[in-house]
Each structure stands twice: as C-alpha cells, then as structure tokens.
Design a protein around this motif. Sequence first.
Motif, short mmCIF file in Angstrom:
data_model
loop_
_atom_site.label_atom_id
_atom_site.label_comp_id
_atom_site.label_asym_id
_atom_site.label_seq_id
_atom_site.Cartn_x
_atom_site.Cartn_y
_atom_site.Cartn_z
N GLY A 18 0.82 -1.20 0.00
CA GLY A 18 0.00 0.00 0.00
C GLY A 18 0.85 1.25 0.00
O GLY A 18 2.07 1.19 -0.21
N LYS A 19 0.20 2.37 0.27
CA LYS A 19 0.87 3.66 0.25
C LYS A 19 0.55 4.41 1.52
O LYS A 19 -0.48 4.18 2.15
CB LYS A 19 0.39 4.47 -0.96
N GLY A 20 1.43 5.33 1.87
CA GLY A 20 1.21 6.16 3.04
C GLY A 20 2.29 7.22 3.13
O GLY A 20 3.18 7.31 2.29
N MET A 21 2.19 8.04 4.16
CA MET A 21 3.17 9.09 4.41
C MET A 21 4.06 8.65 5.58
O MET A 21 3.56 8.10 6.57
CB MET A 21 2.48 10.40 4.79
N ARG A 22 5.36 8.90 5.44
CA ARG A 22 6.30 8.62 6.51
C ARG A 22 7.40 9.67 6.46
O ARG A 22 7.99 9.87 5.39
CB ARG A 22 6.88 7.23 6.39
N ASP A 23 7.64 10.31 7.57
CA ASP A 23 8.65 11.37 7.64
C ASP A 23 8.43 12.45 6.58
O ASP A 23 9.37 12.95 5.97
CB ASP A 23 10.06 10.79 7.51
N GLY A 24 7.16 12.77 6.33
CA GLY A 24 6.82 13.82 5.37
C GLY A 24 6.97 13.42 3.91
O GLY A 24 6.86 14.27 3.02
N LYS A 25 7.18 12.14 3.64
CA LYS A 25 7.36 11.67 2.25
C LYS A 25 6.30 10.64 1.90
O LYS A 25 5.92 9.81 2.74
CB LYS A 25 8.74 11.03 2.09
N ARG A 26 5.85 10.66 0.65
CA ARG A 26 4.95 9.61 0.17
C ARG A 26 5.77 8.34 -0.03
O ARG A 26 6.81 8.36 -0.68
CB ARG A 26 4.29 10.02 -1.13
N MET A 27 5.27 7.26 0.54
CA MET A 27 6.00 5.99 0.48
C MET A 27 5.09 4.87 0.00
O MET A 27 3.88 4.90 0.21
CB MET A 27 6.53 5.61 1.86
N LYS A 28 5.69 3.89 -0.63
CA LYS A 28 5.02 2.63 -0.94
C LYS A 28 5.64 1.59 -0.03
O LYS A 28 6.86 1.56 0.14
CB LYS A 28 5.22 2.23 -2.40
N PHE A 29 4.81 0.77 0.60
CA PHE A 29 5.32 -0.22 1.54
C PHE A 29 4.82 -1.62 1.18
O PHE A 29 3.82 -1.78 0.48
CB PHE A 29 4.90 0.11 2.98
#
Length: 86
Positions: free
Chosen positions: A59-70
Amino acid sequence: MIGKAGLLAIILVCSGSAGALADPIGPEWMPIDQVAKKLEAAGYSLISEISADDGQWEGKGMRDGKRMKFYADAKTGAIIRERPNQ
C-alpha cells in the motif's frame, strides 16, 4: 492512531478492489486493521490503497513527510520493504 474514518477508508479501498486481488486473503493473514496499526507504530500516516499481492500486503502512506510505498508481511504485518512513491 487511525480514526474511524481512516479505518473505514482503508476498508473501502480494500473491499472495492477485492475482485482484482492477485492473492486471496487467507485465515492466516493478519487482519487489515491490525496491519494499519503496525504501520502507524512504524511512523506511517495517511495509509491508503492497501491490497493483497504476491503473498504480502502492499500500500501507500506518508512517513517522515514523504509519500512511500510499503510491503508488509501477510502474517505479521511487519514492513518487508519500502520505497519513495513518486
């Protein structure tokens, strides 16, 4: 913490794409709400588009102010890998 609205959004995204899942979600898979809680504990927010693919959650989300795919382990919810999502 994921609010009721956030959890509902995740569930709707997942259920809306259930027919297109590459992998069936089996009884051994960690429930999606618990995966979302683990992701939040790892620093993710605005988690979206969680789906089952290739034997894992992704999925996708925000981490440390960045858009991330996990990518998360299907059974434990542990993050397997992540990358910036452009």
